[in-house]
Motif scaffolding. Structure first.
Motif, short mmCIF file in Angstrom:
data_model
loop_
_atom_site.label_atom_id
_atom_site.label_comp_id
_atom_site.label_asym_id
_atom_site.label_seq_id
_atom_site.Cartn_x
_atom_site.Cartn_y
_atom_site.Cartn_z
N ALA A 57 -4.25 -16.62 -6.25
CA ALA A 57 -3.30 -16.04 -7.19
C ALA A 57 -2.16 -15.32 -6.47
O ALA A 57 -1.28 -14.76 -7.11
CB ALA A 57 -4.00 -15.06 -8.13
N GLN A 58 -2.17 -15.33 -5.13
CA GLN A 58 -1.11 -14.70 -4.34
C GLN A 58 -0.95 -13.21 -4.66
O GLN A 58 0.02 -12.79 -5.28
CB GLN A 58 0.22 -15.44 -4.52
CG GLN A 58 0.22 -16.86 -3.99
CD GLN A 58 0.11 -16.92 -2.48
OE1 GLN A 58 0.76 -16.17 -1.77
NE2 GLN A 58 -0.71 -17.81 -1.97
N GLN A 59 -1.91 -12.43 -4.25
CA GLN A 59 -1.85 -11.00 -4.45
C GLN A 59 -0.77 -10.38 -3.55
O GLN A 59 -0.40 -10.95 -2.52
CB GLN A 59 -3.21 -10.37 -4.14
CG GLN A 59 -4.31 -10.79 -5.10
CD GLN A 59 -4.03 -10.33 -6.51
OE1 GLN A 59 -3.58 -9.21 -6.72
NE2 GLN A 59 -4.29 -11.19 -7.48
N GLU A 94 5.29 -10.50 -2.79
CA GLU A 94 5.48 -9.11 -3.23
C GLU A 94 4.82 -8.18 -2.24
O GLU A 94 3.82 -8.52 -1.61
CB GLU A 94 4.82 -8.91 -4.60
CG GLU A 94 5.68 -9.26 -5.78
CD GLU A 94 4.98 -8.87 -7.07
OE1 GLU A 94 4.73 -7.66 -7.26
OE2 GLU A 94 4.68 -9.77 -7.85
N LEU A 95 5.36 -6.97 -2.12
CA LEU A 95 4.73 -5.95 -1.29
C LEU A 95 4.01 -4.95 -2.18
O LEU A 95 4.50 -4.55 -3.23
CB LEU A 95 5.78 -5.22 -0.45
CG LEU A 95 6.54 -6.08 0.58
CD1 LEU A 95 7.46 -5.19 1.40
CD2 LEU A 95 5.58 -6.84 1.47
N ARG A 96 2.84 -4.55 -1.73
CA ARG A 96 2.05 -3.59 -2.49
C ARG A 96 2.65 -2.19 -2.32
O ARG A 96 3.07 -1.80 -1.23
CB ARG A 96 0.60 -3.61 -1.99
CG ARG A 96 -0.35 -2.74 -2.80
CD ARG A 96 -1.75 -2.77 -2.21
NE ARG A 96 -2.22 -4.13 -2.07
CZ ARG A 96 -2.84 -4.61 -0.99
NH1 ARG A 96 -3.03 -3.82 0.06
NH2 ARG A 96 -3.25 -5.85 -0.95
N ASP A 97 2.69 -1.43 -3.38
CA ASP A 97 3.17 -0.06 -3.32
C ASP A 97 2.18 0.83 -2.59
O ASP A 97 0.96 0.65 -2.73
CB ASP A 97 3.40 0.48 -4.74
CG ASP A 97 4.60 -0.19 -5.41
OD1 ASP A 97 5.53 -0.58 -4.68
OD2 ASP A 97 4.59 -0.31 -6.64
N PRO A 98 2.64 1.80 -1.81
CA PRO A 98 4.05 2.08 -1.52
C PRO A 98 4.58 1.13 -0.44
O PRO A 98 4.04 1.07 0.66
CB PRO A 98 4.01 3.53 -1.01
CG PRO A 98 2.64 3.67 -0.41
CD PRO A 98 1.73 2.78 -1.21
#
Length: 201
Positions: A57-59, A94-98
Motif C-alpha cells: 500500500a506504499q506507506q 510521502e514522508l511521515r510526520d514530522p
C-alpha cells in the motif's frame, strides 16, 4: 468407509496454500523494519536515518533529522519544488510526520528507498584529492556504505550553491542518479567547487 476420509486429506493442499499467503503478506512487513542509511561514514559526518515502513500500500517513509544548516535556503526550496515523481523505477513517496525540511524520498514496493537531502554541510571526506563523477553536468562525490557493511551509497552534488545528498540502495542502477542530476541541474546553477585542503598524514 475409507473414502469419506478423503475430504480431510484433500484439505492439505489448501492448507499449504494458506501458509503461503500469510508469508507473502508478512514479507514486506519484515522488510519494513527500521534501516539506517548514512549520509556519510566518519566522525563528524551527518547520519541520515532512513526508516522506511513499506508494504504494497506504499506507506509513508520516515526520515530522521540530520544537520542541514541550509535546508531552508532559497536553493533548497527551489529544488524541492521541482523534483520529479520518479527516479528510475522509484516513485515519489510521502514522508511521515514530522518530516525534515528539504528532504524527499522515492520507493518501490519492496526494498530501501532513495533519499534526497538538501542544505547539508560539506562532507568532511570531500577534499582537493577526492575523485568526482560528472552526471548530466553535475559533479558528484560518492561515499560508499560498503565499509560499514551497508549496501548503499550517498552521492553529494558538490558544484551547486548548496550541498545535495542522494542516498541510493545498491542495485538501483544508474538511472536514479541520472534523473536526480537532471533535477539538480535544472533547479540550481553550477558554482565552483569548494573542497577541503588535502589532509596531511
Amino acid at each position: 468407509m475409507s473414502e469419506p476420509h478423503n475430504p480431510p486429506a484433500e484439505q492439505n493442499p489448501p492448507a499449504e496454500q494458506n501458509d503461503d499467503h500469510p508469508t507473502e503478506r508478512r514479507h514486506p512487513a519484515l522488510i519494513a523494519t527500521a534501516v539506517a542509511l548514512p549520509v556519510a561514514l566518519v566522525i563528524g559526518v551527518i547520519v541520515a536515518a532512513s526508516i522506511a515502513s513499506r508494504n504494497p500500500a506504499q506507506q509513508p517513509v520516515g526520515l530522521g533529522p540530520v544537520e542541514a544548516p541550509a535546508a531552508e535556503s532559497s536553493e533548497c526550496t527551489t529544488l524541492m519544488a521541482d523534483l520529479p515523481e520518479n527516479l528510475g523505477n522509484y516513485e515519489r513517496a510521502e514522508l511521515r510526520d514530522p518530516a525534515p525540511v528539504a528532504a524527499a524520498a522515492w520507493q518501490q514496493t519492496e526494498g530501501e528507498p532513495i533519499v534526497m537531502r538538501c542544505g547539508l554541510p560539506r562532507p568532511p571526506e570531500f577534499n582537493q584529492a577526492s575523485p568526482l563523477s560528472i552526471v548530466d553536468g553535475v559533479q558528484w562525490f560518492e561515499i560508499s556504505g560498503a565499509a560499514q557493511g551497508m549496501d548503499a551509497s550517498t552521492w553529494y552534488a558538490v558544484d551547486r550553491g548548496v550541498y545535495v545528498a542522494l542516498t541510493v540502495p545498491g542495485g538501483s542502477g544508474p538511472t536514479p542518479l541520472q534523473d536526480a542530476s537532471a533535477a539538480v541541474a535544472n533547479a540550481l546553477p553550477a558554482q565552483p567547487i569548494d573542497p577541503a585542503p588535502i589532509p596531511f598524514p
